[in-house]
Design an enzyme around this catalytic site. Structure first.
Site, PDB file in Angstrom:
ATOM      1  NE  ARG A 118      24.857 -15.801  20.510  1.00 29.66           N
ATOM      2  CZ  ARG A 118      24.920 -14.537  19.694  1.00 29.66           C
ATOM      3  NH1 ARG A 118      25.638 -13.708  20.269  1.00 29.66           N
ATOM      4  NH2 ARG A 118      24.070 -14.091  19.004  1.00 29.66           N
ATOM      5  CD  GLN A 123      27.191 -22.792  15.465  1.00 26.75           C
ATOM      6  OE1 GLN A 123      26.978 -23.612  14.468  1.00 26.75           O
ATOM      7  NE2 GLN A 123      28.175 -22.254  15.913  1.00 26.75           N
ATOM      8  CG  ASP A 126      22.620 -17.728  18.183  1.00 25.43           C
ATOM      9  OD1 ASP A 126      21.778 -17.035  18.677  1.00 25.43           O
ATOM     10  OD2 ASP A 126      23.704 -17.726  18.122  1.00 25.43           O
ATOM     11  CB  SER A 129      22.942 -15.865  15.466  1.00 19.11           C
ATOM     12  OG  SER A 129      23.992 -15.434  16.351  1.00 19.11           O
ATOM     13  CE1 TYR A 223      26.758 -11.837  22.886  1.00 16.17           C
ATOM     14  CE2 TYR A 223      27.143 -13.446  24.534  1.00 16.17           C
ATOM     15  CZ  TYR A 223      26.496 -12.988  23.725  1.00 16.17           C
ATOM     16  OH  TYR A 223      25.387 -13.704  23.308  1.00 16.17           O
TER      17      TYR A 223
HETATM   18  P1  NAD Z   1      26.515  -8.192  20.205  1.00 21.56           P
HETATM   19  O1  NAD Z   1      25.477  -7.956  19.492  1.00 21.56           O
HETATM   20  O2  NAD Z   1      26.308  -8.498  21.821  1.00 21.56           O
HETATM   21  O3  NAD Z   1      27.652  -7.060  19.919  1.00 21.56           O
HETATM   22  C1  NAD Z   1      27.787  -6.738  18.707  1.00 21.56           C
HETATM   23  C2  NAD Z   1      29.330  -6.295  18.528  1.00 21.56           C
HETATM   24  O4  NAD Z   1      29.692  -5.155  19.254  1.00 21.56           O
HETATM   25  C3  NAD Z   1      30.403  -7.249  19.155  1.00 21.56           C
HETATM   26  O5  NAD Z   1      30.827  -7.809  18.091  1.00 21.56           O
HETATM   27  C4  NAD Z   1      30.955  -6.376  20.215  1.00 21.56           C
HETATM   28  O6  NAD Z   1      32.326  -6.905  20.269  1.00 21.56           O
HETATM   29  C5  NAD Z   1      30.783  -5.192  19.602  1.00 21.56           C
HETATM   30  N1  NAD Z   1      31.135  -3.946  20.680  1.00 21.56           N
HETATM   31  C6  NAD Z   1      30.844  -3.625  21.896  1.00 21.56           C
HETATM   32  N2  NAD Z   1      31.290  -2.785  22.406  1.00 21.56           N
HETATM   33  C7  NAD Z   1      32.014  -2.093  21.234  1.00 21.56           C
HETATM   34  C8  NAD Z   1      32.558  -0.740  21.361  1.00 21.56           C
HETATM   35  N3  NAD Z   1      32.624   0.037  22.458  1.00 21.56           N
HETATM   36  N4  NAD Z   1      32.951  -0.417  20.078  1.00 21.56           N
HETATM   37  C9  NAD Z   1      32.750  -1.522  19.107  1.00 21.56           C
HETATM   38  N5  NAD Z   1      32.469  -2.391  19.043  1.00 21.56           N
HETATM   39  C10 NAD Z   1      31.950  -2.960  20.177  1.00 21.56           C
HETATM   40  O7  NAD Z   1      27.363  -9.433  19.813  1.00 21.56           O
HETATM   41  P2  NAD Z   1      26.962 -10.725  18.685  1.00 21.56           P
HETATM   42  O8  NAD Z   1      26.987 -10.151  17.500  1.00 21.56           O
HETATM   43  O9  NAD Z   1      25.700 -11.123  19.198  1.00 21.56           O
HETATM   44  O10 NAD Z   1      27.818 -11.715  18.918  1.00 21.56           O
HETATM   45  C11 NAD Z   1      29.308 -11.681  19.537  1.00 21.56           C
HETATM   46  C12 NAD Z   1      30.291 -12.812  19.687  1.00 21.56           C
HETATM   47  O11 NAD Z   1      29.498 -13.945  19.784  1.00 21.56           O
HETATM   48  C13 NAD Z   1      30.838 -13.110  18.411  1.00 21.56           C
HETATM   49  O12 NAD Z   1      32.253 -13.464  18.702  1.00 21.56           O
HETATM   50  C14 NAD Z   1      30.206 -13.912  17.613  1.00 21.56           C
HETATM   51  O13 NAD Z   1      30.835 -14.822  16.689  1.00 21.56           O
HETATM   52  C15 NAD Z   1      29.604 -14.888  19.039  1.00 21.56           C
HETATM   53  N6  NAD Z   1      28.677 -15.620  18.523  1.00 21.56           N
HETATM   54  C16 NAD Z   1      28.996 -17.152  18.781  1.00 21.56           C
HETATM   55  C17 NAD Z   1      28.067 -17.979  18.484  1.00 21.56           C
HETATM   56  C18 NAD Z   1      28.068 -19.575  18.750  1.00 21.56           C
HETATM   57  O14 NAD Z   1      27.392 -20.514  18.651  1.00 21.56           O
HETATM   58  N7  NAD Z   1      29.243 -19.988  19.175  1.00 21.56           N
HETATM   59  C19 NAD Z   1      26.785 -17.616  17.763  1.00 21.56           C
HETATM   60  C20 NAD Z   1      26.525 -16.376  17.448  1.00 21.56           C
HETATM   61  C21 NAD Z   1      27.591 -15.383  17.913  1.00 21.56           C
END
Ligand code: NAD
Length: 361
Positions: A118, A123, A126, A129, A223
């Site tokens: 990521r 992007q 991805d 996402s 994450y």
């Molecule tokens: P994910 O699907 O793995 O998890 C979903 C959410 O659940 C996350 O925000 C995580 O913090 C939360 N979570 C985990 N345990 C928890 C708990 N016990 N209680 C409450 N919430 C909890 O995550 P995701 O949506 O795929 O993305 C996570 C991160 O990756 C974010 O910061 C996102 O911005 C980042 N991201 C970056 C890029 C990039 O290209 N740079 C692209 C996509 C996502």
């Protein structure tokens, strides 16, 4: 290079890995695209649209140089692929060791969509996402459809209706889309996540951040890490106390490669108001709610718990369109001139590749 697009064979899967728009672009870039008859039908994409885009319609696309799919292939499909062929799909490398071993044994060079790093450069590829966005949106629509209340505040001749109160737990990609969608429908929305950095993102969407006093760690990739047992207990207790305030709870909490954290015990469901709705987007990983039944909608203690595991597939046209752009971007990365050039020094190629045929450099 011949790229094969299969019809998805997993029951209930409506998406397709490439839509005609991407086929036309890939064909113009020098790829030869073979699409199985009927591959796009469940996504409202007829064979004629593929033919018009330059694809050849075939009965079996598994013999191509590169096979693109949404779901991981079955044992039978793996057996029909060519040794040394490239495969791009959601291959579940962290949870399906057997499937990965079967691909390796067949000599297939597998690229898992969920393993693409990521980073900014990746992007456009991805798919986690792009599909989480669809799931977050659809979750709110399902909740609104199931809730026996309005989402927005209404002022009518028959009196005023208070807006629905929605809580989104886990404010990653799906959660943030759920927050934005619930706000657009007029609900009063709160969000919670264990990653402290998320507060600002939740607030920027016009929702309030529910402070449960539990703060987790964030990995380098952004994450959440798994909470300690003590933190998990704290979180469950704090949530249980707050849940009766909400009409709808959408849970999206995930920790990569681990079972979904258990956030809502049965006792917390009992404490919710009759008619409330929980949509558990973590159902496929076991569920954030103890009473979730993965793949089903159930009513427990007068609360409806939606545990569908196929939300992107339920909005197949746009889910396919977005996924197709992700696949197109990855294919163009792996074969910039229409011919495969696998550079394992490259972070994206090396990160996404989960099985390698011996001898590929
Ligand atoms: P994910 O699907 O793995 O998890 C979903 C959410 O659940 C996350 O925000 C995580 O913090 C939360 N979570 C985990 N345990 C928890 C708990 N016990 N209680 C409450 N919430 C909890 O995550 P995701 O949506 O795929 O993305 C996570 C991160 O990756 C974010 O910061 C996102 O911005 C980042 N991201 C970056 C890029 C990039 O290209 N740079 C692209 C996509 C996502």
């Amino acid at each position: 290079m011949r790229v094969g697009v299969t019809k998805e064979r997993e029951p209930g899967e409506r998406r397709v890995a490439l839509v005609p728009d991407s086929v036309a672009k890939l064909a113009a870039a020098g790829f030869s695209i073979e699409v199985e008859t009927g591959a796009g039908l469940a996504s409202s994409l007829p064979d004629a649209a593929y033919a018009e885009a330059g694809a050849t319609l075939v009965d079996d696309a598994l013999t191509a140089d590169a096979v693109v799919k949404v779901r991981k292939p079955s044992t039978d499909e793996i057996g029909r692929m060519r040794e040394g062929a490239v495969l791009i799909a959601f291959l579940q490398p962290l949870t399906d060791r057997e499937g990965i071993d079967a691909l390796a044994a067949r000599g297939v060079v597998g690229f898992a969509m969920e393993s693409i790093p990521r980073i900014s450069r990746a992007q456009t590829m991805d798919a986690l996402s792009s599909q989480a966005n669809v799931a977050g949106y659809k979750a709110v629509l399902l909740a609104a459809d199931t809730l026996p209340r309005f989402f927005p505040m209404l002022m009518t001749a028959a009196g005023t209706i208070a807006p629905a109160k929605v809580l989104v737990v886990g404010a990653g990609v799906a959660g943030l889309q759920a927050i934005a969608t619930a706000r657009r429908l007029g609900a009063v929305v709160s969000g919670f996540d264990v990653r402290p950095a998320v507060r600002e993102q939740v607030e920027s969407l016009g929702a309030s951040f529910l402070d449960l006093g539990v703060h987790g760690e964030e990995t380098e990739g952004g994450y959440a890490t798994e909470l300690s047992e003590e933190q998990q207990r704290q979180q469950q207790e704090a949530l249980e106390a707050r849940l009766p305030d909400f009409d709808v709870v959408i849970t999206t909490a995930l920790v990569p490669g681990r079972p979904a954290p258990r956030l809502i015990p049965a006792s917390a469901v009992t404490a919710m108001r009759p008619g409330s709705v929980i949509v558990d987007l973590a159902a496929e990983a076991g569920g954030n709610c103890e009473l979730t039944s993965p793949g089903e909608e159930v009513v427990r203690e007068n609360v409806t718990i939606v545990g569908y595991t196929d939300l992107p597939s339920r909005m197949a046209f746009h889910a396919s369109q977005l996924y197709s752009r992700n696949v197109h971007a990855l294919l163009s990365h792996l074969a910039p001139e229409g011919t495969l050039v696998l550079d394992f020094e490259d972070e994206i190629t090396a990160g996404a590749c989960v099985t390698r045929k011996e001898g590929t450099s």
